[in-house]
Design a protein around this motif. Sequence first.
Motif, PDB file in Angstrom:
ATOM      1  N   SER A  30       0.847  -1.181   0.000  1.00  0.00           N
ATOM      2  CA  SER A  30       0.000   0.000   0.000  1.00  0.00           C
ATOM      3  C   SER A  30       0.882   1.230   0.000  1.00  0.00           C
ATOM      4  O   SER A  30       1.641   1.440   0.957  1.00  0.00           O
ATOM      5  N   GLY A  31       0.792   2.027  -1.054  1.00  0.00           N
ATOM      6  CA  GLY A  31       1.586   3.240  -1.125  1.00  0.00           C
ATOM      7  C   GLY A  31       1.240   4.236  -0.038  1.00  0.00           C
ATOM      8  O   GLY A  31       2.072   5.068   0.341  1.00  0.00           O
ATOM      9  N   LYS A  32       0.024   4.158   0.480  1.00  0.00           N
ATOM     10  CA  LYS A  32      -0.405   5.065   1.547  1.00  0.00           C
ATOM     11  C   LYS A  32       0.191   4.672   2.893  1.00  0.00           C
ATOM     12  O   LYS A  32       0.220   5.481   3.824  1.00  0.00           O
ATOM     13  N   GLY A  33       0.636   3.432   2.996  1.00  0.00           N
ATOM     14  CA  GLY A  33       1.202   2.942   4.251  1.00  0.00           C
ATOM     15  C   GLY A  33       0.284   1.960   4.945  1.00  0.00           C
ATOM     16  O   GLY A  33      -0.943   2.014   4.806  1.00  0.00           O
ATOM     17  N   LEU A  34       0.888   1.046   5.688  1.00  0.00           N
ATOM     18  CA  LEU A  34       0.169   0.010   6.420  1.00  0.00           C
ATOM     19  C   LEU A  34       0.341   0.211   7.918  1.00  0.00           C
ATOM     20  O   LEU A  34       1.385   0.682   8.366  1.00  0.00           O
ATOM     21  N   ASP A  35      -0.668  -0.161   8.672  1.00  0.00           N
ATOM     22  CA  ASP A  35      -0.588  -0.151  10.135  1.00  0.00           C
ATOM     23  C   ASP A  35      -0.137  -1.550  10.574  1.00  0.00           C
ATOM     24  O   ASP A  35      -0.914  -2.499  10.473  1.00  0.00           O
ATOM     25  N   PRO A  36       1.118  -1.711  11.038  1.00  0.00           N
ATOM     26  CA  PRO A  36       1.615  -3.041  11.392  1.00  0.00           C
ATOM     27  C   PRO A  36       0.741  -3.783  12.406  1.00  0.00           C
ATOM     28  O   PRO A  36       0.544  -4.994  12.285  1.00  0.00           O
ATOM     29  N   GLU A  37       0.216  -3.062  13.381  1.00  0.00           N
ATOM     30  CA  GLU A  37      -0.632  -3.715  14.380  1.00  0.00           C
ATOM     31  C   GLU A  37      -1.912  -4.260  13.759  1.00  0.00           C
ATOM     32  O   GLU A  37      -2.336  -5.383  14.055  1.00  0.00           O
ATOM     33  N   ASP A  38      -2.520  -3.473  12.882  1.00  0.00           N
ATOM     34  CA  ASP A  38      -3.761  -3.914  12.250  1.00  0.00           C
ATOM     35  C   ASP A  38      -3.499  -5.078  11.300  1.00  0.00           C
ATOM     36  O   ASP A  38      -4.275  -6.038  11.248  1.00  0.00           O
TER      37      ASP A  38
END
Length: 206
Positions: A40-48
């Motif tokens: 995801s170019g927008k960024g990922l939430d590692p916890e989620d």
Amino acid sequence: MQKLLSQGFGNVGYHAAYLAKKLFGCRVVAVSDSKGAIYSGKGLDPEDVSGYKHSTGSVLGYPEAENLSNKELLELDVDILIPAALEDVVSIENAEKVRPKILAEMANGPTTREAEEVLISNGVHIIPDILYNGGGVIVSYFEMVQNESSIQWDEKEVEMRLEKKMKEAYHSVFDFAEKNNAGMRQAAYTLAVGRVVEAMQLRGWI
């Protein structure tokens, strides 16, 4: 904001991504497990993402992310690549297409010797596994010191001492590499072997 990907999203890869985002503001754009990768170019939430993986068995199919193969993952345009899974994932076959600014080896032996030569010639800064994974050994030593001294450090004290040791180790290796026109791995092994020899000489073993 530095773009980061973690090839491997188990205990090591997850915590690397989580801490990079939390402590340094990195944008985690891609992660993978044994079944595939997501981007995801927008960024990922590692916890989620971790919660999704635990509930489904894989990171694949994570909402608002694109599924990729592990081959495609390694060739993404990122600033930091963390191989945190298997040996030899960066090889002579893909080395020319693997071009992060920093390759931080959290797996054991993720880069082949031939690939390393290509990466160095392409200006990739490699933090070798022997250096990057030293933190666990250092904390084990701290445990031994506390046990033998009948003392107990709190978490903050351990983290402070660990950070000091790791910074000193990194700068020693980096400075040696720069001074001797060597790669970081060669510098780390040369310093390590030299210190072992010095210790053996002081003990009269050689």
